[in-house]
Design an enzyme around this catalytic site. Structure first.
Site, PDB file in Angstrom:
ATOM      1  N   GLU A 129     -35.581   1.203   2.218  1.00 18.19           N
ATOM      2  CA  GLU A 129     -36.637   1.756   3.064  1.00 18.19           C
ATOM      3  C   GLU A 129     -36.089   2.651   4.155  1.00 18.19           C
ATOM      4  O   GLU A 129     -36.667   3.700   4.478  1.00 18.19           O
ATOM      5  CB  GLU A 129     -37.461   0.620   3.684  1.00 18.19           C
ATOM      6  CG  GLU A 129     -38.745   1.082   4.368  1.00 18.19           C
ATOM      7  CD  GLU A 129     -38.548   1.504   5.819  1.00 18.19           C
ATOM      8  OE1 GLU A 129     -39.444   2.168   6.369  1.00 18.19           O
ATOM      9  OE2 GLU A 129     -37.488   1.177   6.397  1.00 18.19           O
TER      10      GLU A 129
ATOM     11  N   ASP B 169     -33.259  -3.966   3.925  1.00 23.08           N
ATOM     12  CA  ASP B 169     -32.153  -3.115   4.356  1.00 23.08           C
ATOM     13  C   ASP B 169     -32.323  -2.821   5.844  1.00 23.08           C
ATOM     14  O   ASP B 169     -33.404  -3.017   6.411  1.00 23.08           O
ATOM     15  CB  ASP B 169     -32.080  -1.826   3.542  1.00 23.08           C
ATOM     16  CG  ASP B 169     -33.324  -0.962   3.679  1.00 23.08           C
ATOM     17  OD1 ASP B 169     -34.443  -1.511   3.592  1.00 23.08           O
ATOM     18  OD2 ASP B 169     -33.190   0.270   3.873  1.00 23.08           O
TER      19      ASP B 169
END
Length: 468
Positions: free
Chosen positions: A183, A118
């Protein structure tokens, strides 16, 4: 005189001929454009975990990651980690965590590589020179959101396994992967997954490797510590709707005025003024007024800091708008250092801000929420994992690595350490000037390719660590 069979046996036992480093790295060189094309495809996916409207892209990114690992020959699973509660009371499926296994030889060490795919938000109008979701090669630098944080390092690890497989060379260790997609917003769901799989997925893991960080300078580095992070929302709510400043200005207690008051000098006065000294960092990242000359690294690695990131609800578009916002939300964070407990920090910050707000005798409402509470992480740089890292860096780059801490936060490192009890190393390949979280993020071709070679060498060096 030693016969040929004895010589071969001796060479294999000592590891001299069993590590075909030149052959492995030559494969990397000859497949550079192919590796970059894969990165290009990954960069094109807007896997922004903070934007719920991009959640389909994030799910697609996890599917692409799983598929790439399958193509390389891994035993892959996509683990459901539940849902995410949204502010409006609804819920949204979290992206599945991708796990993979390569090899199950009980006589070998087993390493687990952690990474994330991400990214932080990015728009060209924010000041990017190129489209953030179109990988652009300029003077050997590969620009794109997520290039350095963390898509290229994740791919470099996958390429490492891919190279061994392509050349039919046995991996010197068993390799596992755990790749997440949240994250950048606090690794939602991953802590519970690690606890749940402590005695299954992690049972045979010896070491955990994280490559979600960067070098301090142009010299390769090994990272042995990171700061934690407590991220807060401070919401001040007043009138039922926005008000005309000409009609109501001066007659109401404005939420924005309340907010600025509690986040002003009183909060920041507790921290020393920071000034930049490093010529390298001054030319690339910072304003020349930020960090003390002597204390540059201490402020980056060892001291807690407060940063105010933005105010939601305030008018920030071009032009003018004479309005008093009915509700504003400040976003700020405090970087943690060892011995700071996020739960204690949350109480201290909440109590302090409410006490300042109470002195204003405002009719408005204040609500403080800590949305991220990540602990700092610290490892022993004398551990054999770091000795293996030094050997790998010397093999690839012919220099001794810097041993550094990182000013940023990798929330899951402390969870890995506390839950699994495994030893961890952070092995970065990103450059100090890659612009993580900033405009024009990039990774250089050099770091991407040589970083892959570093990972190849590192697996060999880890395989030489004696079992106790």
């Amino acid at each position: 005189m030693m016969n040929s069979i004895t010589l071969v046996c001796l060479l294999l036992c000592t590891g001299v001929s069993s590590f075909r480093f030149e052959e492995l790295t030559q494969y990397v060189n000859s497949h550079e454009e192919e590796f970059i094309e894969t990165l290009r495809q990954w960069i094109a996916v807007e896997s922004d975990s903070s934007d719920v409207t991009k959640r389909p892209d994030l799910h697609r990114m996890m599917d692409m990651t799983a598929e790439k690992l399958r193509l390389v020959g891994g035993s892959v699973e996509m683990v459901d980690v539940g849902t995410q509660a949204l502010p409006n009371g609804s819920s949204l499926a979290l992206p599945k965590v991708v796990t993979a296994r390569f090899g199950e030889d009980p006589s070998k060490r087993t390493v687990c590589v952690y990474g994330h795919v991400d990214v932080q938000p990015a728009k060209k109008e924010d000041g990017w020179a190129t489209d953030p979701y179109e990988l652009t090669d300029i003077d050997g630098n590969l620009y794109g959101r997520g290039a350095s944080d963390n898509k290229a390092p994740v791919l470099a690890w996958i390429h490492t396994v891919e190279v061994y497989k392509a050349l039919n060379i046995d991996l010197p260790v068993n390799v596992k992967f755990i790749i997440e997609g949240m994250e950048e917003t606090g690794s939602n769901g991953l802590d519970d997954m690690i606890v749940a799989q402590k005695d299954s997925f992690f049972s045979d893991v010896d070491y955990i490797i994280i490559s979600d960080c960067v070098w301090l300078s142009r010299r390769p580095a090994l990272t042995y510590g990171t700061r934690g992070n407590c991220y807060f929302f401070a919401e001040v709510e007043g009138p039922k709707k926005d008000l005309h400043s000409g009609v109501y200005g001066g007659t109401v207690m404005e939420p924005m005025t309340d907010l600025i008051s509690i986040l002003g000098a009183d909060l920041l006065r507790q921290l020393k003024t920071l000034h930049i000294s490093s010529e390298t960092h001054g030319n690339t990242c910072f304003s020349p007024s930020w960090l003390h000359q002597v204390d540059l690294l201490a402020h980056r690695w060892r001291h807690p800091t407060v940063s105010i990131h933005g105010i939601e609800g305030a008018f920030s578009s071009p032009g003018t708008k004479t309005v008093i916002p009915a509700k504003v939300i400040a976003k700020f964070s405090i970087r943690q250092v060892p011995n700071m407990d996020p739960a204690v920090v949350e109480k201290q910050v909440t109590d302090y801000l409410h006490s300042v707000f109470a002195k204003r005798k405002s009719p408005n409402k204040l609500n403080i929420t800590m949305v991220i509470g990540a602990k700092p992480w610290l490892a022993d740089p004398k551990h054999p994992l770091y000795e293996a890292g030094k050997a790998a860096v010397k093999r690839v780059f012919a220099v001794e690595p810097d041993l550094i801490r990182e000013g940023g936060t990798i929330p899951i490192a402390r969870t890995f350490q506390d839950v699994t009890g495994k030893s961890i190393i952070m092995l970065p390949i990103g450059g100090f000037d890659d612009g993580l979280h900033s405009q024009n993020e990039k990774i250089s071709r050099y770091n991407y390719m040589e970083g892959t070679k570093l990972f190849i060498a590192y697996l060999h060096e880890v395989s030489q660590i004696k079992k106790y």
